[in-house]
Enzyme design. Sequence first.
Site, PDB file in Angstrom:
ATOM      1  N   ASP A 100      -2.725 -29.314 -15.695  1.00  0.00           N
ATOM      2  CA  ASP A 100      -2.866 -30.491 -16.559  1.00  0.00           C
ATOM      3  C   ASP A 100      -3.691 -30.156 -17.798  1.00  0.00           C
ATOM      4  O   ASP A 100      -4.570 -29.293 -17.745  1.00  0.00           O
ATOM      5  CB  ASP A 100      -3.549 -31.609 -15.747  1.00  0.00           C
ATOM      6  CG  ASP A 100      -3.359 -32.965 -16.385  1.00  0.00           C
ATOM      7  OD1 ASP A 100      -2.587 -33.075 -17.369  1.00  0.00           O
ATOM      8  OD2 ASP A 100      -3.991 -33.928 -15.918  1.00  0.00           O
ATOM      9  N   HIS A 148       2.280 -26.960 -24.147  1.00  0.00           N
ATOM     10  CA  HIS A 148       3.135 -26.547 -23.029  1.00  0.00           C
ATOM     11  C   HIS A 148       3.511 -25.067 -23.167  1.00  0.00           C
ATOM     12  O   HIS A 148       3.591 -24.343 -22.180  1.00  0.00           O
ATOM     13  CB  HIS A 148       4.402 -27.411 -22.965  1.00  0.00           C
ATOM     14  CG  HIS A 148       4.116 -28.857 -22.689  1.00  0.00           C
ATOM     15  ND1 HIS A 148       3.237 -29.254 -21.716  1.00  0.00           N
ATOM     16  CD2 HIS A 148       4.581 -29.997 -23.271  1.00  0.00           C
ATOM     17  CE1 HIS A 148       3.176 -30.573 -21.691  1.00  0.00           C
ATOM     18  NE2 HIS A 148       3.973 -31.049 -22.630  1.00  0.00           N
ATOM     19  N   LEU A 152       4.592 -12.287  -3.397  1.00  0.00           N
ATOM     20  CA  LEU A 152       4.237 -13.674  -3.698  1.00  0.00           C
ATOM     21  C   LEU A 152       5.465 -14.562  -3.904  1.00  0.00           C
ATOM     22  O   LEU A 152       6.405 -14.181  -4.595  1.00  0.00           O
ATOM     23  CB  LEU A 152       3.398 -13.704  -4.992  1.00  0.00           C
ATOM     24  CG  LEU A 152       3.081 -15.089  -5.541  1.00  0.00           C
ATOM     25  CD1 LEU A 152       1.901 -15.697  -4.807  1.00  0.00           C
ATOM     26  CD2 LEU A 152       2.776 -15.030  -7.033  1.00  0.00           C
TER      27      LEU A 152
HETATM   28  C1  FPP Z   1       0.629 -31.635 -17.908  1.00  0.00           C
HETATM   29  O1  FPP Z   1      -0.155 -31.624 -19.065  1.00  0.00           O
HETATM   30  C2  FPP Z   1       1.624 -30.584 -18.010  1.00  0.00           C
HETATM   31  C3  FPP Z   1       2.961 -30.754 -17.863  1.00  0.00           C
HETATM   32  C4  FPP Z   1       3.590 -32.037 -17.527  1.00  0.00           C
HETATM   33  C5  FPP Z   1       3.877 -29.629 -18.051  1.00  0.00           C
HETATM   34  C6  FPP Z   1       3.400 -28.403 -17.401  1.00  0.00           C
HETATM   35  C7  FPP Z   1       4.220 -27.268 -17.814  1.00  0.00           C
HETATM   36  C8  FPP Z   1       3.728 -26.034 -18.045  1.00  0.00           C
HETATM   37  C9  FPP Z   1       2.317 -25.655 -17.869  1.00  0.00           C
HETATM   38  C10 FPP Z   1       4.623 -24.931 -18.392  1.00  0.00           C
HETATM   39  C11 FPP Z   1       5.493 -24.651 -17.237  1.00  0.00           C
HETATM   40  C12 FPP Z   1       6.122 -23.383 -17.341  1.00  0.00           C
HETATM   41  C13 FPP Z   1       7.234 -23.070 -16.682  1.00  0.00           C
HETATM   42  C14 FPP Z   1       7.658 -21.677 -16.677  1.00  0.00           C
HETATM   43  C15 FPP Z   1       8.067 -24.058 -15.992  1.00  0.00           C
HETATM   44  P1  FPP Z   1      -0.111 -32.916 -19.990  1.00  0.00           P
HETATM   45  O2  FPP Z   1       1.024 -32.752 -20.952  1.00  0.00           O
HETATM   46  O3  FPP Z   1      -0.020 -34.150 -19.163  1.00  0.00           O
HETATM   47  O4  FPP Z   1      -1.473 -32.805 -20.728  1.00  0.00           O
HETATM   48  P2  FPP Z   1      -2.368 -34.049 -21.218  1.00  0.00           P
HETATM   49  O5  FPP Z   1      -2.794 -34.778 -19.963  1.00  0.00           O
HETATM   50  O6  FPP Z   1      -3.507 -33.379 -21.910  1.00  0.00           O
HETATM   51  O7  FPP Z   1      -1.529 -34.882 -22.126  1.00  0.00           O
END
Ligand code: FPP
Length: 258
Positions: free
Chosen positions: A38, A55, A149
């Site tokens: 997050d 992201h 893994l």
């Molecule tokens: C939450 O942060 C994050 C997500 C919903 C997306 C997570 C995805 C990645 C870390 C990349 C994934 C990579 C692959 C290879 C699938 P948020 O957007 O809710 O952050 P915020 O709470 O600060 O708005």
Amino acid sequence: MFKKFWLRKNPKDSSTLQDKIEEIKKMPVPNHVAIIMDGNGRWAKKRALPRIAGHHEGMKVVRKTTMLANKLGIKTLTLYAFSTENWKRPKNEVEYIMRLPEEFLGTFLPELVENNVQVKMMGYKNQLPVHTMHAIEKAIEETKHNNGLVLNFALNYGSRSEILDAVKQVLNDCNNGILKETELDEKAFSSYMMTANFADPDLLIRTSGEIRLSNFMLWQLAYSELWFTDVLWPDFSEEHLLEAIETFQNRQRRFGGL
Ligand code: FPP
């Protein structure tokens, strides 16, 4: 003599990442680590960048985390990449996240294959774009003979739906004589979940300072150790993972006993 003095390091500061890894490996590491990644949006906002930049940066952290988890001998790493609730986000953000598996696997699949990592996925596949599923299925296929893994992406995953679907399947199997009510215990019920082939997570990590589970693995996390950090996911480093594992190693798990 003087030069030598200055070159001599304080032993406390000299611990490199490799030293820390070796230290951590002296004690049992968690078999299954699950992470709620997050804070990508906030990371981007702090830099006046679009949310998708967060992201993208987060994707790079997925690689580093995977490689270290593999090195540590962790058996399963489950990463919450997209929840069933995340469809509510702006269309361009959803589309961007749905392209990330292609970008990630397009770049790193050879490295995953070489490092004996097995790619898996849990979540509702039918609603995912064809290109997303294609990238994931290719990775699953190409890593299926690996036995290192397990990198398990939770994509379009929601825990309450998972539990409800398991209940419906149990009812169905009972009605059809495949399962007797008396046979239904926790182990049997677990086999109806998307995590049927995995052990429950030993350690859950959530970044970005939010202290909640957000519909993630509610059944499976019943006895997991929880570790929260204010660090935003794109800033999550190898040292942070080691810190989480070190904390885990110093906790006493009693599973309800004494
Ligand atoms: C939450 O942060 C994050 C997500 C919903 C997306 C997570 C995805 C990645 C870390 C990349 C994934 C990579 C692959 C290879 C699938 P948020 O957007 O809710 O952050 P915020 O709470 O600060 O708005």
